[in-house]
Design a protein around this motif. Sequence first.
Motif, short mmCIF file in Angstrom:
data_model
loop_
_atom_site.label_atom_id
_atom_site.label_comp_id
_atom_site.label_asym_id
_atom_site.label_seq_id
_atom_site.Cartn_x
_atom_site.Cartn_y
_atom_site.Cartn_z
N ALA A 4 0.84 -1.20 0.00
CA ALA A 4 0.00 0.00 0.00
C ALA A 4 0.87 1.25 0.00
O ALA A 4 1.96 1.27 0.59
CB ALA A 4 -0.90 0.01 1.23
N ASN A 5 0.41 2.29 -0.70
CA ASN A 5 1.15 3.56 -0.73
C ASN A 5 1.16 4.23 0.63
O ASN A 5 2.14 4.85 1.01
CB ASN A 5 0.53 4.51 -1.75
CG ASN A 5 0.73 4.03 -3.18
OD1 ASN A 5 1.70 3.35 -3.47
ND2 ASN A 5 -0.21 4.38 -4.04
N LYS A 6 0.05 4.11 1.35
CA LYS A 6 -0.03 4.73 2.66
C LYS A 6 -0.96 3.89 3.54
O LYS A 6 -2.01 3.46 3.12
CB LYS A 6 -0.57 6.15 2.56
CG LYS A 6 -0.44 6.90 3.89
CD LYS A 6 -0.57 8.37 3.71
CE LYS A 6 0.80 8.90 3.41
NZ LYS A 6 0.92 10.33 3.70
N ILE A 7 -0.52 3.64 4.75
CA ILE A 7 -1.28 2.87 5.73
C ILE A 7 -1.57 3.81 6.90
O ILE A 7 -0.70 4.57 7.33
CB ILE A 7 -0.46 1.65 6.23
CG1 ILE A 7 -0.15 0.72 5.06
CG2 ILE A 7 -1.20 0.92 7.34
CD1 ILE A 7 0.90 -0.32 5.36
N PHE A 8 -2.79 3.75 7.41
CA PHE A 8 -3.18 4.53 8.57
C PHE A 8 -3.42 3.59 9.74
O PHE A 8 -4.17 2.62 9.62
CB PHE A 8 -4.46 5.32 8.28
CG PHE A 8 -4.28 6.37 7.24
CD1 PHE A 8 -3.92 7.66 7.58
CD2 PHE A 8 -4.47 6.08 5.90
CE1 PHE A 8 -3.74 8.63 6.61
CE2 PHE A 8 -4.30 7.04 4.91
CZ PHE A 8 -3.93 8.33 5.28
N ALA A 9 -2.78 3.85 10.84
CA ALA A 9 -2.98 3.06 12.05
C ALA A 9 -3.77 3.92 13.03
O ALA A 9 -3.40 5.06 13.32
CB ALA A 9 -1.64 2.66 12.66
N PHE A 10 -4.88 3.36 13.52
CA PHE A 10 -5.77 4.09 14.41
C PHE A 10 -5.60 3.64 15.85
O PHE A 10 -5.32 2.48 16.12
CB PHE A 10 -7.23 3.86 13.99
CG PHE A 10 -7.59 4.53 12.70
CD1 PHE A 10 -8.25 5.74 12.71
CD2 PHE A 10 -7.30 3.94 11.49
CE1 PHE A 10 -8.60 6.36 11.53
CE2 PHE A 10 -7.64 4.54 10.29
CZ PHE A 10 -8.28 5.77 10.31
N ARG A 11 -5.79 4.57 16.75
CA ARG A 11 -5.83 4.27 18.18
C ARG A 11 -6.95 5.11 18.76
O ARG A 11 -6.98 6.33 18.58
CB ARG A 11 -4.51 4.59 18.85
CG ARG A 11 -4.56 4.35 20.36
CD ARG A 11 -3.26 4.67 21.03
NE ARG A 11 -2.47 3.45 20.99
CZ ARG A 11 -1.20 3.39 21.30
NH1 ARG A 11 -0.55 4.47 21.64
NH2 ARG A 11 -0.55 2.25 21.25
N GLU A 12 -7.86 4.44 19.44
CA GLU A 12 -9.01 5.11 20.06
C GLU A 12 -9.78 5.97 19.06
O GLU A 12 -10.19 7.10 19.36
CB GLU A 12 -8.56 5.93 21.27
CG GLU A 12 -7.96 5.06 22.36
CD GLU A 12 -7.45 5.84 23.54
OE1 GLU A 12 -7.61 7.09 23.58
OE2 GLU A 12 -6.86 5.21 24.43
N GLY A 13 -9.95 5.45 17.84
CA GLY A 13 -10.76 6.11 16.83
C GLY A 13 -10.08 7.25 16.09
O GLY A 13 -10.71 7.90 15.26
N LYS A 14 -8.82 7.52 16.37
CA LYS A 14 -8.10 8.60 15.72
C LYS A 14 -6.85 8.06 15.03
O LYS A 14 -6.26 7.10 15.50
CB LYS A 14 -7.69 9.67 16.73
CG LYS A 14 -8.87 10.33 17.41
CD LYS A 14 -8.41 11.35 18.42
CE LYS A 14 -9.64 11.95 19.11
NZ LYS A 14 -9.27 12.87 20.16
N VAL A 15 -6.47 8.72 13.92
CA VAL A 15 -5.25 8.32 13.22
C VAL A 15 -4.07 8.56 14.16
O VAL A 15 -3.85 9.67 14.64
CB VAL A 15 -5.05 9.10 11.90
CG1 VAL A 15 -3.71 8.75 11.27
CG2 VAL A 15 -6.19 8.82 10.94
N HIS A 16 -3.35 7.50 14.43
CA HIS A 16 -2.21 7.59 15.35
C HIS A 16 -0.89 7.62 14.58
O HIS A 16 0.06 8.27 15.00
CB HIS A 16 -2.24 6.40 16.32
CG HIS A 16 -1.22 6.46 17.39
ND1 HIS A 16 -1.32 7.33 18.45
CD2 HIS A 16 -0.08 5.77 17.58
CE1 HIS A 16 -0.28 7.18 19.24
NE2 HIS A 16 0.50 6.24 18.73
N GLU A 17 -0.86 6.90 13.45
CA GLU A 17 0.34 6.83 12.61
C GLU A 17 -0.08 6.71 11.16
O GLU A 17 -1.15 6.20 10.87
CB GLU A 17 1.17 5.58 12.92
CG GLU A 17 1.66 5.45 14.32
CD GLU A 17 2.26 4.07 14.59
OE1 GLU A 17 3.09 4.01 15.49
OE2 GLU A 17 1.90 3.09 13.90
#
Length: 64
Positions: A4-17
Amino acid sequence: MKSANKIFAFREGKVHEEGTHDELMEKKGVYYSLVMRQLERQKEEKKEAEREMVCCSLIHLLPC
């Protein structure tokens, strides 16, 4: 996911990384933790499958 070109990691419903697989693995944050847990689970599943295969092989060697 790795490609993937970009991966979003969420924590507690918000983008964390966010970043590529390699970038996020280098950060050793949320995404890294998820990937490492998945790899560990896969190793355990493989070991269990190998144990079951050995057990089945031994059963077939027993005389009827």
